[in-house]
Design an enzyme around this catalytic site. Structure first.
Site, mmCIF file in Angstrom:
data_model
loop_
_atom_site.group_PDB
_atom_site.id
_atom_site.type_symbol
_atom_site.label_atom_id
_atom_site.label_comp_id
_atom_site.label_asym_id
_atom_site.label_seq_id
_atom_site.Cartn_x
_atom_site.Cartn_y
_atom_site.Cartn_z
ATOM 1 N N GLU A 46 10.986 6.240 1.596
ATOM 2 C CA GLU A 46 11.507 5.661 0.352
ATOM 3 C C GLU A 46 11.884 6.723 -0.675
ATOM 4 O O GLU A 46 12.683 6.470 -1.580
ATOM 5 C CB GLU A 46 10.486 4.709 -0.268
ATOM 6 C CG GLU A 46 9.231 5.404 -0.787
ATOM 7 C CD GLU A 46 8.198 4.437 -1.348
ATOM 8 O OE1 GLU A 46 7.731 4.672 -2.470
ATOM 9 O OE2 GLU A 46 7.851 3.462 -0.662
ATOM 10 N N GLY B 50 0.819 -1.213 0.000
ATOM 11 C CA GLY B 50 0.000 0.000 0.000
ATOM 12 C C GLY B 50 0.846 1.253 0.000
ATOM 13 O O GLY B 50 1.280 1.744 -1.043
ATOM 14 N N ARG B 51 1.116 1.779 1.184
ATOM 15 C CA ARG B 51 1.990 2.934 1.366
ATOM 16 C C ARG B 51 2.866 2.674 2.581
ATOM 17 O O ARG B 51 2.432 2.088 3.580
ATOM 18 C CB ARG B 51 1.177 4.228 1.568
ATOM 19 C CG ARG B 51 0.527 4.769 0.294
ATOM 20 C CD ARG B 51 1.558 5.237 -0.720
ATOM 21 N NE ARG B 51 0.972 5.856 -1.907
ATOM 22 C CZ ARG B 51 0.651 5.210 -3.017
ATOM 23 N NH1 ARG B 51 0.835 3.895 -3.079
ATOM 24 N NH2 ARG B 51 0.141 5.850 -4.050
ATOM 25 N N ALA C 16 5.005 -2.856 -7.368
ATOM 26 C CA ALA C 16 3.842 -3.736 -7.522
ATOM 27 C C ALA C 16 2.906 -3.280 -8.635
ATOM 28 O O ALA C 16 2.314 -4.109 -9.337
ATOM 29 C CB ALA C 16 3.077 -3.820 -6.201
ATOM 30 N N HIS D 201 8.783 -0.340 -4.622
ATOM 31 C CA HIS D 201 7.494 0.232 -5.030
ATOM 32 C C HIS D 201 7.199 -0.132 -6.485
ATOM 33 O O HIS D 201 6.909 0.723 -7.327
ATOM 34 C CB HIS D 201 7.505 1.756 -4.853
ATOM 35 C CG HIS D 201 6.128 2.331 -4.670
ATOM 36 N ND1 HIS D 201 5.887 3.438 -3.879
ATOM 37 C CD2 HIS D 201 4.916 1.985 -5.177
ATOM 38 C CE1 HIS D 201 4.597 3.749 -3.914
ATOM 39 N NE2 HIS D 201 3.989 2.871 -4.699
#
Length: 344
Positions: free
Chosen positions: A281, A251-252, A315, A313
């Site tokens: 990140e 998600g985050r 996905a 990141h």
């Protein structure tokens, strides 16, 4: 897919606006990568949009590249400063399309206060859902340890025995399009699935959050990031997780208290984690750090652990999703200005 070539099926699109007699809309696209640029150049004319492509992310210093356009598109890889939003409003920008589902890199309230509306894009939830299942399987089957051993020509099976998803209970936090797609996939593995959401919206078995945490063997995060969900899994809630549980986050990063997670992993209380997103990140993920130090001590520590899988990141990043993202950003910008006869 090769990004230098057309990847778009002929029947994918509605009738192009460009052929309907409506004036073209100018859109300045900030933070535009090479793969996105190919698609913006191809799709823009089909939808009556003239894209101005800017590789750098939006900043105070490049607001002038708006070039009279009232609509801009921004990526999710960099924060949008309030000063840049104010500068955009002063040059007549009224609409921002962010090429992401999340808004957390933009102060939407401040944007509204200076006359700019912000809208996200929808893209295939299958990209993130597939990746989430891959990460689950990797962490419960100890794939990182196995691959590291094989790379070192150690082909023994000691300490790499995994678990089967059908024997596990998976807790899904957040059941929007992506979370629901994850649930659909999990059912095919025969595992028990529990869900938590402040607005239940699927046929999942919903339970209170603390109950989900205490009984789930895997907890996967798919909630939006906001004030109410920052550190949704904080130290207290991580402490409620079942002993030996796995945490998956696509998600985050800030949904998860990374410091508390590292402590729980180091103590052996958790069985492992699979993280496609991470607090802080920005500036590291999407950058080539082979010849420069990585400043995040937490990231380095997580990467050292044999029971933790980290990816940058990635996905969402499939050919199908990228086309969705660019197309929907173009359509959002066009629709935001439909009917304005003063645009050329």
């Amino acid at each position: 897919m090769t990004f230098g070539e057309s990847s778009l099926p002929a029947d994918r699109f509605v009738q192009p606006l460009a052929s309907s007699g409506v004036s073209a809309v100018g859109v300045t696209v900030y933070g535009c990568g090479p793969d996105e640029a190919v698609l913006f150049r191809e799709l823009g004319p089909r939808f009556g949009v003239v894209p101005v492509l800017v590789e750098a992310p939006l900043s105070d210093g490049n607001v002038g590249l708006v070039a009279g356009n009232r609509c801009v598109s921004v990526g999710h890889k960099a924060e949008v400063a309030n000063s840049a939003l104010l500068a955009l409003s002063r040059v007549g920008v009224e609409y921002i399309s962010t090429r992401s589902i999340g808004y957390n890199h933009i102060d939407v309230g401040y944007a509204a206060s200076v006359g700019i509306s912000v809208e996200n894009v929808a893209y295939s939830p299958d990209s993130v859902a597939d990746y989430t299942l891959m990460l689950m399987l990797m962490v419960v089957r100890r794939a990182k340890s196995i691959i590291r051993r094989v790379d070192a020509h150690d082909y023994r099976l000691q300490d790499v025995r995994g678990r089967e998803l059908r024997d596990l209970t998976v807790g899904v936090i957040g059941t929007g399009r992506i979370g629901s797609a994850v649930i659909d996939r999990l059912r095919g593995f025969g595992c028990q699935v529990l869900a938590y959401d402040v607005r239940p919206r699927s046929s999942a078995d919903y339970v209170p959050l603390d109950e989900l945490l205490s009984v789930s063997d895997i907890v996967t995060l798919h909630a939006p990031l906001g004030v109410d969900t920052h550190h949704l899994l904080d130290r207290r809630r991580i402490g409620r997780l079942k002993h030996g549980a796995f945490v998956v986050n696509t998600g985050r990063g800030a949904l998860l208290d990374t410091e508390a997670l590292v402590s729980a992993l180091e103590s052996g209380r958790l069985g492992g984690a699979a993280l496609d997103v991470l607090e802080g990140e920005e500036g590291t993920f999407y950058a080539d750090c082979r010849n420069k130090p990585v400043e995040s001590k937490q990231l380095l520590r997580l990467q050292e652990m044999s029971n933790v899988v980290v990816s940058p990141h990635a996905a969402y990043y499939t050919d199908h999703a990228l086309v969705d993202i660019v197309e929907n950003s173009i359509v959002n910008c066009r629709e935001s200005q439909r009917g304005r006869q003063d645009w050329v």
